[in-house]
Scaffold this motif. Structure first.
Motif, PDB file in Angstrom:
ATOM      1  N   GLN A  78       0.835  -1.201   0.000  1.00 51.35           N
ATOM      2  CA  GLN A  78       0.000   0.000   0.000  1.00 51.35           C
ATOM      3  C   GLN A  78       0.868   1.249   0.000  1.00 51.35           C
ATOM      4  N   LEU A  81       2.591   1.698  -3.481  1.00 54.84           N
ATOM      5  CA  LEU A  81       1.645   2.110  -4.516  1.00 54.84           C
ATOM      6  C   LEU A  81       0.874   3.375  -4.136  1.00 54.84           C
ATOM      7  N   ILE A  83      -1.397   3.881  -1.812  1.00 51.33           N
ATOM      8  CA  ILE A  83      -2.816   3.616  -1.625  1.00 51.33           C
ATOM      9  C   ILE A  83      -3.173   4.008  -0.200  1.00 51.33           C
ATOM     10  N   GLU A  99      -7.413   4.733  -8.758  1.00 52.99           N
ATOM     11  CA  GLU A  99      -7.520   3.931  -7.533  1.00 52.99           C
ATOM     12  C   GLU A  99      -7.818   2.471  -7.874  1.00 52.99           C
ATOM     13  N   LYS A 102      -4.575   0.869  -9.100  1.00 54.86           N
ATOM     14  CA  LYS A 102      -3.620   0.623  -8.009  1.00 54.86           C
ATOM     15  C   LYS A 102      -4.061  -0.547  -7.129  1.00 54.86           C
ATOM     16  N   LEU A 105      -3.222  -3.643  -8.948  1.00 53.68           N
ATOM     17  CA  LEU A 105      -1.778  -3.889  -8.873  1.00 53.68           C
ATOM     18  C   LEU A 105      -1.412  -4.493  -7.515  1.00 53.68           C
ATOM     19  N   GLU A 129      -1.529  11.386 -12.836  1.00 55.15           N
ATOM     20  CA  GLU A 129      -1.833   9.976 -12.599  1.00 55.15           C
ATOM     21  C   GLU A 129      -1.128   9.086 -13.626  1.00 55.15           C
ATOM     22  N   ASP A 132       2.457   8.875 -12.519  1.00 52.14           N
ATOM     23  CA  ASP A 132       2.553   8.000 -11.346  1.00 52.14           C
ATOM     24  C   ASP A 132       2.371   6.536 -11.737  1.00 52.14           C
ATOM     25  N   LEU A 133       1.416   6.266 -12.633  1.00 49.42           N
ATOM     26  CA  LEU A 133       1.191   4.896 -13.078  1.00 49.42           C
ATOM     27  C   LEU A 133       2.432   4.332 -13.764  1.00 49.42           C
ATOM     28  N   HIS A 136       4.920   3.421 -11.150  1.00 49.43           N
ATOM     29  CA  HIS A 136       4.519   2.192 -10.453  1.00 49.43           C
ATOM     30  C   HIS A 136       4.777   0.963 -11.317  1.00 49.43           C
TER      31      HIS A 136
END
Length: 170
Positions: A78, A81, A83, A99, A102, A105, A129, A132-133, A136
């Motif tokens: 968490q 990522l 979250i 969301e 994530k 994932l 986003e 960020d993706l 990740h």
């Protein structure tokens, strides 16, 4: 190699670039191949998740995850990522696309999947986003030895420095 693995064989962070129509066709073909394949290491990440509307969000995220796996890794994943813990308390319809991705994932890491096929989420994400993706996804490849296939129509994603391979859909 199993003949059904032709579309689901990829390494590193691979982008399959094509029009939305091409993506839909390829995505359907991939899902069909997965249904006839015996592979258990592949997970599909979709915008229209979850697959089981009768489960609450937490049950969906932790589906088929042992308590031991969940307890030992959940907080770390968490955090990696980004979250927020309140995210797991939301109703599914309160989640935005980022969301949902994530959480999928997180499920993939906990379920020890090693291959992800990601339906094009780009149109539903902000620029921040998307960035960020990509970070990740790159981290999943580098830290967890994932192989990722992202279907997209966005050339800037395909040319991103995070991507290892880019193929034209055809």
């Amino acid at each position: 190699m199993n003949p059904h693995d032709s579309l689901i064989s990829f390494n590193g962070f691979t982008v399959l670039l094509g029009s939305k129509a091409e993506q839909q066709l390829i995505f359907s073909e991939i899902k069909e191949q997965l249904l006839t394949s015996e592979r258990t290491d592949v997970m599909i990440v979709q915008k229209n998740w979850p697959f089981f509307p009768y489960l609450n969000l937490k049950e969906q995220v932790f589906l088929d995850i042992s308590e031991k796996q969940k307890k030992s890794k959940q907080e770390d994943i968490q955090s990696k990522l980004m979250i927020d813990s309140s995210c797991l308390k939301k109703a599914v319809d309160e989640l935005n696309t980022f969301e949902k991705i994530k959480l999928q994932l997180m499920h993939a890491i906990l379920a020890e999947k090693t291959n992800l096929i990601i339906e094009d989420p780009i149109d539903d994400l902000s620029i921040t986003e998307i960035q960020d993706l990509l970070v990740h996804l790159c981290d999943l490849v580098n830290e967890f030895s994932f192989s990722i296939l992202l279907l997209t129509h966005d050339l800037s994603i395909a040319e991103s420095p995070y991507v290892n391979f880019c193929k034209e859909a055809s």
